[in-house]
Design a protein around this motif. Structure first.
Motif, PDB file in Angstrom:
ATOM      1  N   TYR A 170       1.007  -8.064   4.339  1.00  0.00           N
ATOM      2  CA  TYR A 170       0.005  -6.676   3.502  1.00  0.00           C
ATOM      3  C   TYR A 170       0.559  -5.478   3.987  1.00  0.00           C
ATOM      4  CZ  TYR A 170      -3.900  -3.979   1.462  1.00  0.00           C
ATOM      5  OH  TYR A 170      -4.293  -3.074   0.719  1.00  0.00           O
TER       6      TYR A 170
ATOM      7  N   GLN B 140       3.501  -4.665   1.948  1.00  0.00           N
ATOM      8  CA  GLN B 140       3.158  -4.233   0.580  1.00  0.00           C
ATOM      9  C   GLN B 140       2.630  -3.026   0.579  1.00  0.00           C
ATOM     10  OE1 GLN B 140       0.484  -7.086  -0.713  1.00  0.00           O
ATOM     11  NE2 GLN B 140       1.810  -8.918  -0.765  1.00  0.00           N
ATOM     12  N   ILE B 141       1.767  -2.493   1.518  1.00  0.00           N
ATOM     13  CA  ILE B 141       1.318  -1.100   1.417  1.00  0.00           C
ATOM     14  C   ILE B 141       2.458   0.003   1.773  1.00  0.00           C
ATOM     15  CG2 ILE B 141      -0.158   0.536   2.829  1.00  0.00           C
ATOM     16  CD1 ILE B 141      -1.838  -1.475   1.257  1.00  0.00           C
ATOM     17  N   GLN B 142       3.203  -0.391   2.686  1.00  0.00           N
ATOM     18  CA  GLN B 142       4.460   0.499   2.887  1.00  0.00           C
ATOM     19  C   GLN B 142       5.332   0.856   1.749  1.00  0.00           C
ATOM     20  OE1 GLN B 142       5.955  -1.082   6.863  1.00  0.00           O
ATOM     21  NE2 GLN B 142       4.938   0.909   7.680  1.00  0.00           N
ATOM     22  N   LEU B 143       5.787  -0.316   1.164  1.00  0.00           N
ATOM     23  CA  LEU B 143       6.499  -0.502  -0.138  1.00  0.00           C
ATOM     24  C   LEU B 143       5.861   0.551  -1.123  1.00  0.00           C
ATOM     25  CD1 LEU B 143       8.913  -1.371  -1.970  1.00  0.00           C
ATOM     26  CD2 LEU B 143       7.546  -3.291  -2.663  1.00  0.00           C
ATOM     27  N   ARG B 144       4.647   0.477  -1.394  1.00  0.00           N
ATOM     28  CA  ARG B 144       3.692   1.238  -2.371  1.00  0.00           C
ATOM     29  C   ARG B 144       4.039   2.752  -1.833  1.00  0.00           C
ATOM     30  NH1 ARG B 144       2.844   2.676  -7.311  1.00  0.00           N
ATOM     31  NH2 ARG B 144       0.611   3.122  -7.729  1.00  0.00           N
ATOM     32  N   ILE B 145       3.717   2.861  -0.659  1.00  0.00           N
ATOM     33  CA  ILE B 145       3.719   4.460   0.028  1.00  0.00           C
ATOM     34  C   ILE B 145       5.115   4.839  -0.407  1.00  0.00           C
ATOM     35  CG2 ILE B 145       3.942   5.657   2.097  1.00  0.00           C
ATOM     36  CD1 ILE B 145       1.485   3.862   3.072  1.00  0.00           C
ATOM     37  N   SER B 146       6.090   4.008  -0.162  1.00  0.00           N
ATOM     38  CA  SER B 146       7.622   4.676  -0.538  1.00  0.00           C
ATOM     39  C   SER B 146       7.570   4.886  -1.944  1.00  0.00           C
ATOM     40  CB  SER B 146       8.469   3.511   0.116  1.00  0.00           C
ATOM     41  OG  SER B 146      10.004   3.937  -0.184  1.00  0.00           O
ATOM     42  N   GLU B 147       7.198   4.192  -2.659  1.00  0.00           N
ATOM     43  CA  GLU B 147       7.301   4.323  -4.271  1.00  0.00           C
ATOM     44  C   GLU B 147       6.579   5.629  -4.777  1.00  0.00           C
ATOM     45  OE1 GLU B 147       5.451   0.746  -5.847  1.00  0.00           O
ATOM     46  OE2 GLU B 147       7.047  -0.473  -5.449  1.00  0.00           O
ATOM     47  N   LEU B 148       5.502   6.023  -4.003  1.00  0.00           N
ATOM     48  CA  LEU B 148       4.802   7.355  -4.312  1.00  0.00           C
ATOM     49  C   LEU B 148       5.398   8.495  -3.502  1.00  0.00           C
ATOM     50  CD1 LEU B 148       1.322   5.774  -4.094  1.00  0.00           C
ATOM     51  CD2 LEU B 148       2.404   6.415  -6.403  1.00  0.00           C
TER      52      LEU B 148
END
Length: 142
Positions: free
Chosen positions: A7, A10-18
């Protein structure tokens, strides 16, 4: 501040996307004194957990004198009492609106903070220990 999980990735990927890498920090191995400083320097505690054994982070936020936003259900209301904001963990719009409300309502902030500081007193050792002793004595008196 727990261990790294799938998880977390997943959070770090979303942070990167944003493009928020410079705004989000994943502390590891934080000492208790450092943890207290982190809470006390925070503007609020946003705790959208789906499950918690008792709600220690909620108590820590209240004890630190910051507004606490947490999820509905489970042990959260027992820990946060009338001081915390309770939101549907799966409703991001409600979280956004409540965070905005806290940021823009200093009077409400202070009411919640004062309510939290009063509420947290029921968890102080001088209150809890006599209750435990009385409970243990009642169980052993049979």
């Amino acid at each position: 501040m727990g261990g790294r999980t799938r998880y977390t990735d997943q959070i770090q990927l979303r942070i990167s996307e944003l493009r928020m890498q410079n705004r989000v920090w994943f502390p590891q191995q934080v000492q208790l004194t450092e943890l207290a400083h982190l809470y006390q320097s925070a503007y609020m505690l946003v705790y959208p957990s789906l499950f918690e054994g008792f709600g220690i982070p909620i108590l820590e936020g209240l004890k630190s004198g910051i507004p606490v936003l947490t999820g509905k259900g489970g042990c959260f209301p027992e820990a946060g009492g009338p001081a915390a904001y309770y939101l549907d963990q799966k409703d991001p719009e409600a979280w956004r609106e409540t965070i905005q409300q806290v940021v823009t309502s200093p009077f409400d902030q202070q009411v919640r903070i004062q309510t939290g500081l009063k509420w947290i007193q029921k968890f102080e050792p001088e209150v809890i220990i006599p209750q435990w002793i009385q409970l243990y004595q009642s169980l052993s008196s049979d």
